[in-house]
Write an enzyme that holds these catalytic residues in place. Structure first.
Site, PDB file in Angstrom:
ATOM      1  N   HIS A 181      69.270 -13.764 -15.422  1.00  0.00           N
ATOM      2  CA  HIS A 181      69.868 -13.484 -14.105  1.00  0.00           C
ATOM      3  C   HIS A 181      71.360 -13.781 -14.119  1.00  0.00           C
ATOM      4  O   HIS A 181      72.177 -12.968 -13.691  1.00  0.00           O
ATOM      5  CB  HIS A 181      69.174 -14.317 -13.021  1.00  0.00           C
ATOM      6  CG  HIS A 181      69.611 -13.978 -11.632  1.00  0.00           C
ATOM      7  ND1 HIS A 181      70.790 -14.434 -11.085  1.00  0.00           N
ATOM      8  CD2 HIS A 181      69.036 -13.205 -10.675  1.00  0.00           C
ATOM      9  CE1 HIS A 181      70.923 -13.970  -9.857  1.00  0.00           C
ATOM     10  NE2 HIS A 181      69.867 -13.223  -9.581  1.00  0.00           N
ATOM     11  N   HIS A 243      65.169  -7.168 -10.591  1.00  0.00           N
ATOM     12  CA  HIS A 243      66.200  -7.108 -11.640  1.00  0.00           C
ATOM     13  C   HIS A 243      65.672  -6.412 -12.891  1.00  0.00           C
ATOM     14  O   HIS A 243      66.367  -5.589 -13.494  1.00  0.00           O
ATOM     15  CB  HIS A 243      66.679  -8.522 -11.988  1.00  0.00           C
ATOM     16  CG  HIS A 243      67.621  -9.090 -10.974  1.00  0.00           C
ATOM     17  ND1 HIS A 243      68.788  -8.463 -10.610  1.00  0.00           N
ATOM     18  CD2 HIS A 243      67.563 -10.238 -10.251  1.00  0.00           C
ATOM     19  CE1 HIS A 243      69.413  -9.194  -9.705  1.00  0.00           C
ATOM     20  NE2 HIS A 243      68.695 -10.264  -9.461  1.00  0.00           N
TER      21      HIS A 243
END
Length: 298
Positions: A181, A243
């Site tokens: 991330h 994501h």
């Protein structure tokens, strides 16, 4: 003169009855002053996900925790306000950390092990887990299990596990690219740290991040430098959520898969969160075992 009858026998009987009632009530009264029996529980805390397919990671992790600690109640909390709001709009109520703590306390839990499912000890871990838990009064003992990577030993173990798990899945000459991330928090340093450990083991294993350092540009430059024409893309996250499915594997022009393809590198995404895989669940469970063991400490 007529004598007045005595009432002593009746009075004695009344006193005896009152004594018996009080004697029977004493155990109940004494129970209120006795210390409550300790009750231990586990709270698993994750960032959360609103992607239905990604929930398998949490289901698998929940089953693993319950199997490892039979008899201990297990609750969950999500640190992301946005995720909880999205789920609430779908009719799925999930707890924040403060709400979960209050519910556990109300259920009589006195000793609590809190396990993070975050990859690194960043802002979500420190601000929305550690800060909240350590400032929440009422428990006799609280122990916090660390994220996936918290020490040098953790990063070495994660590097070994990544290569052992995904190495056999790649084709000859195919690079391994792990997408984390990333964060503006100082804990972003764990990603370059993991990169160092991977490089010692496999020169074609790279770590990049969506919102931190190293970024996708660095990954592309390194793949070109190494002459890699193909890459296996793997999310370095507990779940393969938004994501992974959009930033990494999406069909949009700015996804990692599309950007690499534009650079002549064929990318093959893996849509599995790390918590879906037993070797990584074992690493998180090791941290949880340390936390549970800490509940016995005074």
């Amino acid at each position: 003169m007529r004598s007045v009858p005595r009432r002593r026998p009746a009075l004695s009987g009344l006193l005896l009855a009152l004594f018996m009632v009080l004697a029977m009530a004493l155990p109940a009264f004494s129970g209120h002053s006795a210390p409550a029996k300790d009750k231990s529980a586990i709270l698993v805390v994750a960032f959360g996900t609103s992607v239905p397919e990604a929930r398998k990671s949490f289901d698998d992790m929940d089953a693993a925790v319950r199997e490892a600690f039979p008899g201990m109640p297990v609750q969950w909390a999500f640190t992301s306000n946005i995720i909880r709001e999205k789920l609430a709009a779908e009719g799925r109520v999930t707890d924040s950390v403060p709400v979960a703590l209050a519910k556990l306390l109300d259920a009589g839990v006195t000793r609590l092990a809190v396990q993070s499912l975050h990859a690194i000890p960043g802002e979500e871990f420190h601000e929305k887990l550690v800060h909240v838990v350590t400032n929440f009064d009422g428990f006799k003992k609280v122990a916090i299990g660390q994220p996936l990577m918290s020490t040098d030993a953790d990063m070495a173990a994660v590097a070994d596990t990544l290569l052992a798990t995904f190495g056999p899945q790649r084709a000859e000459g195919e690079a391994l690219v792990f997408m984390g991330h990333g964060t503006h928090h100082p804990a972003n340093i764990y990603y370059p740290g993991l990169q160092w450990y991977l490089e010692q083991r496999d020169p074609l294993a790279l770590v990049g991040t969506v919102e931190g350092t190293p970024g996708l540009e660095w990954v592309v430059a390194k793949l070109k430098e190494k002459g890699a024409a193909k890459a296996l893309l793997v999310p370095l996250m507990s779940v393969a959520g938004d994501h992974a499915r959009n930033d990494m594997a999406g069909d949009e022009d700015d996804s990692w898969k599309s950007v690499l393809a534009g650079e002549g590198i064929a990318a093959r995404p893996v849509l599995q969160g790390l918590a879906e895989l037993a070797p990584f669940r074992a690493l998180w469970l090791n941290h949880l075992r340390q936390a549970v063991a800490g509940l016995d400490e005074n």
